[in-house]
Motif scaffolding. Structure first.
Motif, PDB file in Angstrom:
ATOM      1  N   UNK A 204      25.383  17.828 -44.614  1.00  7.79           N
ATOM      2  CA  UNK A 204      26.798  17.651 -44.707  1.00  7.79           C
ATOM      3  C   UNK A 204      27.361  17.593 -46.142  1.00  7.79           C
ATOM      4  N   UNK A 205      26.593  16.665 -46.507  1.00  7.62           N
ATOM      5  CA  UNK A 205      27.144  16.084 -48.120  1.00  7.62           C
ATOM      6  C   UNK A 205      26.772  17.558 -48.987  1.00  7.62           C
ATOM      7  N   UNK A 206      25.711  18.162 -48.896  1.00  8.19           N
ATOM      8  CA  UNK A 206      25.336  19.434 -49.678  1.00  8.19           C
ATOM      9  C   UNK A 206      26.499  20.486 -49.765  1.00  8.19           C
ATOM     10  N   UNK A 207      26.763  20.491 -48.126  1.00  6.84           N
ATOM     11  CA  UNK A 207      27.866  21.543 -48.012  1.00  6.84           C
ATOM     12  C   UNK A 207      29.069  21.213 -48.626  1.00  6.84           C
ATOM     13  N   UNK A 237      17.990  24.425 -47.404  1.00  6.12           N
ATOM     14  CA  UNK A 237      18.015  25.654 -46.792  1.00  6.12           C
ATOM     15  C   UNK A 237      18.743  25.466 -45.592  1.00  6.12           C
ATOM     16  N   UNK A 238      18.780  24.385 -45.228  1.00  4.93           N
ATOM     17  CA  UNK A 238      19.482  23.986 -43.660  1.00  4.93           C
ATOM     18  C   UNK A 238      20.924  23.702 -44.132  1.00  4.93           C
ATOM     19  N   UNK A 239      21.294  23.285 -45.190  1.00  3.28           N
ATOM     20  CA  UNK A 239      22.737  23.229 -45.747  1.00  3.28           C
ATOM     21  C   UNK A 239      23.219  25.004 -45.967  1.00  3.28           C
ATOM     22  N   UNK A 244      26.594  26.478 -47.216  1.00  2.00           N
ATOM     23  CA  UNK A 244      26.540  26.194 -48.553  1.00  2.00           C
ATOM     24  C   UNK A 244      26.148  27.719 -49.228  1.00  2.00           C
ATOM     25  N   UNK A 245      26.994  28.033 -49.898  1.00  2.00           N
ATOM     26  CA  UNK A 245      26.968  29.436 -50.414  1.00  2.00           C
ATOM     27  C   UNK A 245      26.442  29.766 -51.912  1.00  2.00           C
ATOM     28  N   UNK A 246      26.507  28.349 -52.578  1.00  2.20           N
ATOM     29  CA  UNK A 246      25.715  28.575 -54.092  1.00  2.20           C
ATOM     30  C   UNK A 246      24.333  28.759 -54.021  1.00  2.20           C
TER      31      UNK A 246
END
Length: 527
Positions: A204-207, A237-239, A244-246
């Motif tokens: 969630x933090x990465x997103x 990869x889970x993000x 996560x688009x970047x």
């Protein structure tokens, strides 16, 4: 996705310093035409209202994994925190929100060089936050930290505890640790006891970090210590599956005690991929731990070398065997020289991008650039302007007078090293919002610090040059295919600006904001 046509814009294509267009077309998220708005007759074209468009921006040295792993930490960056009292007050307020059983009270980002008397906080200061719960706050360089007495007790650090290799537990006159943890191994001895966030929390933090990157116009990053979270590739990869688009190129850290497993071909492909391995050779200038030839002003101290030649070479052999880059953190001039001495005569193992990336590269002379260019090895550099902008107080006390002309000489590097990028190093930078690309561009153009001091103005570059160091030139530094240019065959990833960064007054560049960000033809941010 089909065909998307964009017109009526000032489009910086990245093909050169003066290469602009006014319209472009995407087919299935990829650019297939760039040209003149006068040639567009399609009534369905998106009218960009004359605004400036840049290729999607690349942050070539940043730390999403570190941020995801410490998402629970309070931000203590300047200009909000500029004293020990500010730090204690921020951490007290944060402590009130930390209620989970066993949770540590964490913070990050303070810069003691901006504190009155440049005083480093100690355990005694953080004991004012809590004596019952452990408190740990990372310094802005992320190499050092300070903790309270409870944290020292939990970690078992006492007067009899020896200093780790390449690091120090700072001590009072009687030898008792005072809570200051200098360099990574000392910080790690305490931080190892901080309960890790769950994998779900990290994802969630990465997103959330990806959403912030999109607000900056950033569409691709290099994470230069992705091993700050467990199973970084799987977690990123889970993000991506969660939104996560970047694109992220991951560089786990080299640990001689726990060598990395060899990579499978699929590990090096896709939106999230392993791109290399990172070795931290020395410390940081802002706290005088970078490894230097001449001692720091007023001392006999040459900084800290953190790993030996055997570890650097072992990491290089792993990178060669696995067909990825070796990234070496080197700030001090002695560290930089050692990178060249170890690798200059070796055969490169990668085509099209440097086999060896040098991270930060603070002190770079004309002779050093010549050595890089004449080397058999292929070298590239990720460096910064936000460092001297934000951390001038530290550099002022760390640099010798004769070194200033060679400190972050961006113009010299621009002319001499083709695989070159500007980057943020967030959150290991002493400024809130250090990944604001426009802040770095203004610093590159004006060469002026946060407090108005001119810092090597002869090293200034132009706005188009600075933009290229976040786009087309940055893409030459790492395996981030498809980004960095708006040209046929490249991803339809771009940033639309609220103001024209190429014509605003130089002292207003940092005020320019991204209005929209698109990644592969999909709008992912609107201000």
């Amino acid at each position: 996705m089909g065909t998307q046509l964009f017109t009526n814009a000032k489009v910086f294509t990245g093909a050169g310093e003066a290469e602009f267009a006014s319209a472009f077309r995407l087919r299935d998220g990829v650019v297939d035409w760039v040209g003149d708005a006068a040639d567009v007759s399609d009534q369905d074209a998106v009218d960009l209202g004359g605004r400036t468009v840049l290729p999607g921006l690349i942050d070539s040295h940043t730390h999403p994994a570190l941020m995801a792993g410490t998402a629970a930490a309070a931000e203590c960056f300047p200009p909000v925190v500029t004293s020990v009292e500010d730090l204690v007050e921020v951490m007290r307020r944060h402590a009130d929100s930390v209620t989970a059983t066993g949770a540590w009270i964490l913070g990050r980002g303070f810069d003691d060089t901006k504190f009155p008397g440049r005083r480093m906080p100690t355990a005694a200061d953080l004991d004012r936050v809590s004596t019952e719960r452990p408190v740990l706050v990372w310094r802005c360089d992320a190499h050092s930290a300070v903790c309270n007495t409870k944290a020292l007790e939990i970690a078992g650090v006492s007067a009899s505890t020896p200093d780790p290799d390449g690091a120090r537990f700072e001590r009072d006159a009687d030898g008792s640790p005072n809570g200051v943890l200098t360099e990574i191994a000392a910080v790690g001895a305490v931080a190892a006891f901080v309960p890790a966030p769950t994998r779900d929390e990290q994802i969630d933090a990465l997103v959330a970090i990806g959403e912030e990157l999109a607000s900056r116009g950033i569409v691709a990053v290099c994470d230069l210590l992705s091993s700050r979270i467990d199973e970084p590739l799987a977690t990123f990869r889970a993000a991506a599956d969660r939104g996560l688009r970047a694109t992220a190129a991951l560089y786990p850290g080299w640990d001689p005690e726990d060598p990395l497993a060899d990579l499978a071909p699929a590990d090096k492909q896709g939106q999230m991929r392993i791109a290399g391995v990172k070795v931290v050779l020395d410390g940081a200038y802002s706290n005088r731990t970078a490894w230097v030839h001449e001692p720091y002003p007023g001392s006999c101290d040459h900084g800290l070398r953190l790993v030996d030649d055997a570890d650097v070479l072992a990491a290089g052999e792993w990178a060669r065997r696995n067909g990825v880059q070796l990234a070496v953190h080197a700030m001090g001039d002695q560290a930089l020289d050692r990178v060249v001495e170890l690798f200059a005569d070796a055969e490169p193992w990668l085509d099209g991008i440097p086999s060896v990336r040098i991270e930060h590269a603070t002190i770079v002379s004309d002779d050093y650039v010549r050595r890089l260019r004449e080397a058999r090895m292929s070298f590239g550099i990720a460096t910064h302007t936000v460092f001297f902008f934000a951390e001038y107080d530290g550099y002022e006390k760390a640099l010798r007078t004769e070194q200033v002309p060679d400190a972050y000489p961006i113009a010299r590097l621009y002319d001499g090293v083709e695989p070159l990028a500007l980057s943020s190093d967030r959150p290991a930078t002493a400024w809130s919002g250090a990944d604001d690309v426009m802040l770095s561009i203004e610093a590159a153009v004006r060469r002026r610090t946060y407090n108005g001091v001119d810092f090597g103005p002869e090293a200034a570059i132009t706005v188009p040059q600075a933009v290229l160091l976040y786009t087309a030139r940055a893409r030459l530094l790492s395996p981030l295919e498809g980004v960095g240019m708006l040209q046929p065959g490249f991803d339809g990833s771009f940033a639309v600006l609220e103001r024209d960064v190429f014509t605003v007054p130089e002292d207003e560049i940092a005020q320019v904001r991204v209005a929209e960000t698109w990644i592969r033809g999909e709008q992912v941010f609107v201000r």
